[in-house]
Design an enzyme around this catalytic site. Structure first.
Site, short mmCIF file in Angstrom:
data_model
loop_
_atom_site.label_atom_id
_atom_site.label_comp_id
_atom_site.label_asym_id
_atom_site.label_seq_id
_atom_site.Cartn_x
_atom_site.Cartn_y
_atom_site.Cartn_z
N SER A 136 0.83 -1.19 0.00
CA SER A 136 0.00 0.00 0.00
C SER A 136 0.88 1.25 0.00
O SER A 136 1.68 1.44 -0.91
CB SER A 136 -0.97 -0.05 1.19
OG SER A 136 -1.96 0.93 1.09
N ASP B 12 -9.16 -3.43 -5.82
CA ASP B 12 -8.41 -2.44 -5.06
C ASP B 12 -8.57 -1.07 -5.67
O ASP B 12 -8.68 -0.93 -6.90
CB ASP B 12 -6.92 -2.84 -5.06
CG ASP B 12 -6.13 -2.18 -3.94
OD1 ASP B 12 -6.07 -0.94 -3.92
OD2 ASP B 12 -5.56 -2.90 -3.12
N HIS C 261 -8.54 -4.34 -1.20
CA HIS C 261 -7.30 -3.91 -0.55
C HIS C 261 -7.04 -4.75 0.70
O HIS C 261 -7.96 -5.09 1.44
CB HIS C 261 -7.42 -2.44 -0.17
CG HIS C 261 -6.13 -1.76 0.13
ND1 HIS C 261 -5.18 -1.52 -0.82
CD2 HIS C 261 -5.62 -1.26 1.29
CE1 HIS C 261 -4.15 -0.90 -0.28
NE2 HIS C 261 -4.39 -0.74 1.01
#
Length: 321
Positions: free
Chosen positions: A161, A259, A289
């Site tokens: 991320s 995502d 995610h």
């Protein structure tokens, strides 16, 4: 329109146990506290791994950087491969402890030296504090290579991320400063492009769960100290802003098909390939995610198999997963 019908059924319990929150200035302290509380749920590190905490010199005029250092107890005496791990958290939260089990696993499987710094977070510290802290860790690993028992020619950088986005930005900074080099970058659903936060044409199939575009806008604004999508954003803050990606290390990129970062990740992979950088790209169906937090799901186990094999190839070590 909801994307819930596209979620892998095995991941639905994960979504139920991990409620989606639009992070903002008011609830950020509570989110950080929730993350810290989650550390108590982590499994213990394997007995074969050794972890120690150190404080290393930070950037000029800045505080020292706290790092977690992981090694295998019975590791080789000679130079070993190394991994610089940068944690996620939207540039506004997170800590190196959260991925401690993963770092210990790399140390164990690959006999690698793993360094995970607690880089400074926004909004308290805006860009370039985070990437300069990461660069300081890179410099320390190279400077102390002999005492750490690592091979400076085999240092990979990785993160998830925001940690993936920071890894990509750091790889650009390392390339451009020319002092050090990475042998591999492993970017896991990386947060690469601030412009995603202001896109009007983004499909509702992206980013409904876990990390939303509301949180994304706040995270980028906090890091940049200005609205995302502004014209003068540095590529060392948002790697997708780089004019050229040539000369970057071989790259592993993975993302989930649901995502928020799917499109920016695919575009970054395309640009890398177009400029002659070897790329291994994975897109996992039905995955939002942070999906791999639930290893009960087959898609998460598939990701782990691919990611470990990709890291082994990047480091040049034998691995049978």
């Amino acid at each position: 329109m909801s994307s819930r019908h596209l979620v892998d059924p095995e991941l639905l319990p994960f979504l139920e146990s991990f409620p989606t929150i639009n992070i903002n200035a008011e609830n950020l302290p509570a989110v950080r506290e929730m993350n810290r509380a989650g550390l108590a749920l982590l499994p213990p590190l394997p007995e074969t791994a050794v972890m120690e905490e150190r404080f290393i010199p930070g950037p000029a005029g800045a505080p020292d950087v706290r790092v977690k250092l992981y090694r295998r107890k019975d590791g080789a005496k000679g130079p070993r491969p190394a991994i610089l791990h940068l944690h996620g958290g939207g540039y506004i939260s997170g800590n190196p402890e959260f991925m401690g089990p993963q770092c210990a696993l790399w140390a164990e499987l690959f006999d690698a030296v793993v360094v995970s710094p607690a880089y400074r977070l926004a909004p308290e510290t805006s860009y370039p504090g985070n990437v300069e802290d990461a660069y300081a860790a890179t410099a320390w690993m190279n400077r102390e290579a002999a005492s750490l028992g690592l091979d400076p020619a085999r240092i990979a950088v990785t993160g998830e991320s925001a940690g993936g986005g920071l890894s990509a930005a750091l790889a650009l900074l390392v390339r451009d400063r020319g002092e050090y080099r990475f042998c591999h970058q492993q970017l896991i659903f990386p947060m690469l492009d601030d412009r995603t936060a202001v896109r009007a044409d983004l499909s509702p199939m992206y980013g409904e769960f876990i990390w939303t575009n509301g949180s994304n806008h706040f995270g980028w604004a906090s890091l940049l100290g200005q609205p995302p999508g502004s014209p003068d954003v540095s590529p060392y803050a948002a790697a997708a802003r780089a004019e050229s990606l040539a000369g970057l290390p071989p790259t592993f990129i993975s993302t989930g098909a649901l995502d928020l970062f799917t499109e920016e990740n695919l575009e970054y992979a395309r640009r890398l390939m177009a400029e002659g950088v070897p790329v291994e790209l994975h897109v996992y169906p039905g995955a939002p995610h942070a999906y791999m937090r639930d290893m009960r799901a087959k898609v998460s186990r598939t990701y782990m198999r691919d990611a470990l094999a990709g890291m082994a190839r990047g480091l040049g070590v034998a691995f049978e997963g």
